[in-house]
Design a protein around this motif. Structure first.
Motif, short mmCIF file in Angstrom:
data_model
loop_
_atom_site.label_atom_id
_atom_site.label_comp_id
_atom_site.label_asym_id
_atom_site.label_seq_id
_atom_site.Cartn_x
_atom_site.Cartn_y
_atom_site.Cartn_z
N ARG A 42 40.12 -20.30 11.20
CA ARG A 42 40.10 -21.51 12.03
C ARG A 42 38.90 -21.50 12.98
N ARG A 43 38.71 -20.37 13.64
CA ARG A 43 37.62 -20.32 14.62
C ARG A 43 36.25 -20.42 13.96
N ILE A 44 36.11 -19.77 12.81
CA ILE A 44 34.82 -19.84 12.13
C ILE A 44 34.56 -21.25 11.63
N ALA A 45 35.60 -21.91 11.13
CA ALA A 45 35.43 -23.29 10.64
C ALA A 45 34.95 -24.21 11.75
N MET A 46 35.36 -23.94 12.97
CA MET A 46 34.91 -24.80 14.06
C MET A 46 33.55 -24.38 14.61
N MET A 47 33.34 -23.07 14.73
CA MET A 47 32.22 -22.59 15.53
C MET A 47 31.00 -22.10 14.75
N PHE A 53 25.08 -24.61 15.50
CA PHE A 53 26.46 -24.11 15.38
C PHE A 53 27.35 -24.73 16.45
N GLY A 54 28.60 -24.90 16.10
CA GLY A 54 29.57 -25.47 17.03
C GLY A 54 29.73 -24.68 18.31
N LYS A 55 29.45 -23.38 18.24
CA LYS A 55 29.61 -22.57 19.46
C LYS A 55 28.56 -22.91 20.51
N ASN A 56 27.49 -23.58 20.09
CA ASN A 56 26.46 -23.96 21.05
C ASN A 56 26.63 -25.36 21.63
N HIS A 57 27.16 -26.27 20.85
CA HIS A 57 27.39 -27.63 21.35
C HIS A 57 28.41 -28.32 20.45
N ALA A 58 29.27 -29.12 21.08
CA ALA A 58 30.34 -29.78 20.33
C ALA A 58 29.82 -30.70 19.23
N LYS A 59 28.58 -31.19 19.36
CA LYS A 59 28.07 -32.10 18.32
C LYS A 59 27.88 -31.39 16.98
N TRP A 60 27.83 -30.05 17.00
CA TRP A 60 27.67 -29.29 15.76
C TRP A 60 29.00 -28.80 15.19
N LYS A 114 32.87 -22.31 3.23
CA LYS A 114 31.80 -21.71 4.02
C LYS A 114 32.40 -20.76 5.07
N ALA A 115 33.53 -21.17 5.66
CA ALA A 115 34.19 -20.33 6.67
C ALA A 115 34.60 -18.99 6.04
#
Ligand code: SF4
Ligand SMILES: [Zn+2]
Ligand SMILES: [Zn+2]
Lengths: 290, 56
Positions: free
Chosen positions: A45-50, A168-175, A269-270
């Protein structure tokens, strides 16, 4: 130094993980994972988001902006506009940190331009939409055509260049490629048959999962996957007739994307990213170089 | 202007804004419109229902 042996990773001892697809459409998949453990499912889950690379507008060079919207607000709106980033579309693009150019180049970015003038009439207001963004790459373009970006009045122009980069999502929500990406443990509803049937609890369910069946003197459960485990039914019951719990190693996973990628692609990909990380970990533990 | 995405979950709800406004103007039922557009979660639904356009 301890040397780790290759272990087969299973969920509960002796049982193999199983996956069952429940629902699937353009932007969303729902599936059930059986015999897995929380850390594993949560890692996915976390990888799929971030940690899935996706493309989004990062820099905006504004040449002219006569509208009443501030430049920063406009840039922010552009950044949040989802762009197509399927793996085949972004293939060949590199992360801008890994590129050897100074700022941006065609190898690490795609540029989009926006050129619009206001309406002819004084009373009119013209809305500029995401479809008005023209991209240098025919495949990397806004997912939706109808996102309103800004409004123009007579004699107002907007002219800008937007540079989209991978991130990457961990840097900004737009990703973040996903909107909803969540799991819950599989609900388990049990009845204490020794006690008297308590029809009250069926009435209390806000999702209509419990149905009273007066003839067989039982409460029927339908579509248990929709149960939110809110326990309204348990609270409404006078005795302990009903009990709501969950199955520890079974999960219902729901993954919805913002349209920029296919949900299966995000999931695949996750998994790749996770196994890459695990591989690194194993090499490290065996004393190898990472 | 309406935010591009839902503030809570990130769904790009602004893409549906024009259609929603048009159909509301034709006196259609808000619930029916949102259901048909596939906006299921209440976080996204409130974005469209409660939006007030203050920017002209
Ligand atoms: S836990 Fe909540 S959703 Fe589930 S059956 Fe009870 S009342 Fe219904
Ligand atoms: Zn470059
Ligand atoms: Zn939402």
């Amino acid at each position: 130094m301890m040397v780790l042996e290759d272990l087969e990773v299973n969920g509960e001892e002796g049982s193999k993980m199983e996956i069952e697809l429940k629902e699937k459409n353009e932007n969303e998949i729902v599936f059930i994972i059986r015999n897995a453990e929380v850390p594993f499912v949560n890692a996915i889950r976390r990888i799929a988001m971030m940690e899935i690379p996706k493309i989004a507008i990062e820099d905006v060079n504004i040449v002219k902006n006569d509208s009443t919207m501030f430049d920063e607000v406009l840039a922010h709106r552009l950044g949040l506009t989802p762009l197509f980033s399927n793996l085949e579309v972004i293939e060949g693009l590199v992360m801008s940190e890994d590129c050897d150019c100074d700022d941006h180049c065609p190898r690490c970015s795609v540029s989009l331009t926006l050129n619009k003038t206001g309406p002819e009439n004084k009373e009119d207001i013209k809305v500029v939409y995401s479809k008005d963004l023209s991209s240098t790459d025919s495949k990397i373009k806004p997912v939706y055509d109808t996102i309103p970006l800004l409004k123009l009045k007579k004699d107002q122009d907007v002219e800008l260049e937007a540079v989209a980069k991978l991130g990457f999502g961990k840097n900004h929500a737009k990703w973040i490629p996903t909107t909803v990406c969540s799991y819950k443990q599989y609900p388990k509803i049990t009845f204490n048959e020794d006690l008297e049937v308590d029809y009250e609890c069926a009435e209390a369910c806000p999702r209509g999962i419990l149905k009273t069946d007066k003839r067989s003197k039982k409460i029927k459960v339908n579509n248990i996957e929709n149960c939110s485990m809110c326990k309204s039914c348990v609270r409404a019951s006078e005795n302990d007739y009903i009990n709501v719990g969950y199955e520890k190693n079974n999960f219902i996973f729901r993954l919805e994307t913002d349209g920029s990628m296919d949900p299966e692609e995000v999931l695949l990909k996750a998994c790749d990213v996770l196994s890459e990380k695990a591989e690194k970990f194993i090499t490290f533990c065996k004393g190898g170089k990472v | 202007m309406i935010p591009v995405r839902c503030i809570s979950c990130g769904k790009p709800i602004s893409a549906f804004f024009d259609e929603y406004q048009l159909r509301i103007a034709e006196k259609e039922d808000s619930k029916v419109i949102l259901d048909e557009m596939g906006i299921k979660r209440y976080c996204c639904r409130r974005m469209l229902i409660s939006h007030v356009e203050t920017w002209e």
